[in-house]
Every structure is written in structure tokens, then in C-alpha cells.
Motif scaffolding. Structure first.
Motif, PDB file in Angstrom:
ATOM      1  N   LYS A 181      -1.292  -2.544   1.801  1.00  0.00           N
ATOM      2  CA  LYS A 181      -0.065  -3.112   1.234  1.00  0.00           C
ATOM      3  C   LYS A 181       1.030  -2.068   1.051  1.00  0.00           C
ATOM      4  N   MET A 182       0.756  -0.845   1.492  1.00  0.00           N
ATOM      5  CA  MET A 182       1.729   0.242   1.388  1.00  0.00           C
ATOM      6  C   MET A 182       2.037   0.756   2.798  1.00  0.00           C
ATOM      7  N   PRO A 183       2.917   0.089   3.518  1.00  0.00           N
ATOM      8  CA  PRO A 183       3.139   0.412   4.931  1.00  0.00           C
ATOM      9  C   PRO A 183       3.742   1.793   5.195  1.00  0.00           C
ATOM     10  N   LYS A 184       4.361   2.406   4.209  1.00  0.00           N
ATOM     11  CA  LYS A 184       4.980   3.717   4.400  1.00  0.00           C
ATOM     12  C   LYS A 184       4.060   4.867   3.993  1.00  0.00           C
ATOM     13  N   TYR A 194       5.474  -0.307  -2.623  1.00  0.00           N
ATOM     14  CA  TYR A 194       5.768  -0.558  -1.214  1.00  0.00           C
ATOM     15  C   TYR A 194       6.346   0.669  -0.507  1.00  0.00           C
ATOM     16  N   CYS A 195       7.181   1.438  -1.182  1.00  0.00           N
ATOM     17  CA  CYS A 195       7.855   2.579  -0.552  1.00  0.00           C
ATOM     18  C   CYS A 195       7.094   3.896  -0.691  1.00  0.00           C
ATOM     19  N   LYS A 208      -4.367  -2.276   8.755  1.00  0.00           N
ATOM     20  CA  LYS A 208      -3.014  -1.761   8.603  1.00  0.00           C
ATOM     21  C   LYS A 208      -3.100  -0.423   7.881  1.00  0.00           C
ATOM     22  N   CYS A 252      -0.858  -1.168  -5.320  1.00  0.00           N
ATOM     23  CA  CYS A 252      -0.512  -2.025  -4.181  1.00  0.00           C
ATOM     24  C   CYS A 252       0.943  -2.502  -4.224  1.00  0.00           C
ATOM     25  N   HIS A 253       1.626  -2.331  -5.344  1.00  0.00           N
ATOM     26  CA  HIS A 253       3.018  -2.759  -5.476  1.00  0.00           C
ATOM     27  C   HIS A 253       4.023  -1.644  -5.165  1.00  0.00           C
ATOM     28  N   GLU A 266       5.030   7.022  -0.050  1.00  0.00           N
ATOM     29  CA  GLU A 266       4.702   7.763   1.169  1.00  0.00           C
ATOM     30  C   GLU A 266       3.502   8.681   0.978  1.00  0.00           C
ATOM     31  N   GLN A 277       8.647   7.710  -3.948  1.00  0.00           N
ATOM     32  CA  GLN A 277       8.089   8.023  -2.639  1.00  0.00           C
ATOM     33  C   GLN A 277       6.789   8.804  -2.740  1.00  0.00           C
TER      34      GLN A 277
END
Length: 114
Positions: free
Chosen positions: A61-64, A27-28, A98, A24-25, A30, A2
Motif C-alpha cells: 500500500k506504499m507505492p513509493k 502513501y508517500c 506490488k 499502510c496509510h 519512501e 517521505q
């Protein structure tokens, strides 16, 4: 993962590749700390602009991701200029992108050079 702290690692020479191939990978992710990674390039203003653009692409590519730190240190010649940071500032200002950032720390950089 995170939270990721990769400060003071002299990433500047490979920063675009790190963003494109690795960050970019996450994803989680924060929060990310990228402090003190850019050595002053006296020969060209905005030398790191393309590297910061790669960071912006990774951010999409990291929405969180809500927190990014890119601190600099003028005394150690480890800082970014306004020209370097312009792609990030434009990215954040563009409401079509985004971007869920809530915290951005740019302390110690030379955004306004007198």
C-alpha cells in the motif's frame, strides 16, 4: 512524510497493529527504519512471522517505498531469525506482489543460525 525512523521503540508487541492501522496509510513514504524493535522470543521459532507478514501487506500500500531497514543486534537480543524474516523474503521474491523496494537492510539479524 517521505522518511520515517521508528527504531529502538520496542514495537514488537504491537507491530502488526501499527502496520495495519498506521503504516499502510503513509502513501508517500519512501524509506522506513524499523531497526532494533524485535526482542528475541526463545520459546517459538518464527514468532514474528505474522508481524512481518503485516509489514508486507503495508508495503503493498506504499507505492513509493524504496528502502526498508530492519537491523538487529544479537548482543542486545534484538534480532529476527530466518523463520521470522521468511515472509518478507518470499514477498520480495514473488514478482506478482506490488513491491518497489530497492534497498533492504537486514544487518545484525540471525538469518543463518549455526
Amino acid at each position: 512524510v517521505q522518511s520515517l525512523d521508528i527504531s529502538r521503540n520496542n514495537l514488537y508487541s504491537k507491530f502488526d497493529l501499527i502496520c495495519e492501522n498506521f503504516l499502510c496509510h503513509f502513501y508517500c513514504l519512501e524509506s522506513i527504519n524499523l531497526d532494533y524493535n524485535f526482542k528475541l522470543n526463545k520459546s517459538k521459532k518464527g514468532f514474528y512471522a505474522s508481524y512481518i507478514t503485516a509489514l508486507c501487506v503495508a508495503i503493498t500500500k506504499m507505492p513509493k517505498l524504496t528502502s526498508v531497514s530492519l537491523r538487529g543486534c544479537v548482543a542486545d537480543n534484538l534480532f529476527l531469525t530466518f523463520e521470522d524474516l521468511a515472509p518478507l523474503l518470499q514477498f520480495i521474491a514473488n514478482s506478482d506482489q506490488k513491491c518497489n523496494l530497492e534497498n533492504l537492510c537486514l544487518d545484525g539479524n540471525r538469518i543463518r543460525d549455526e
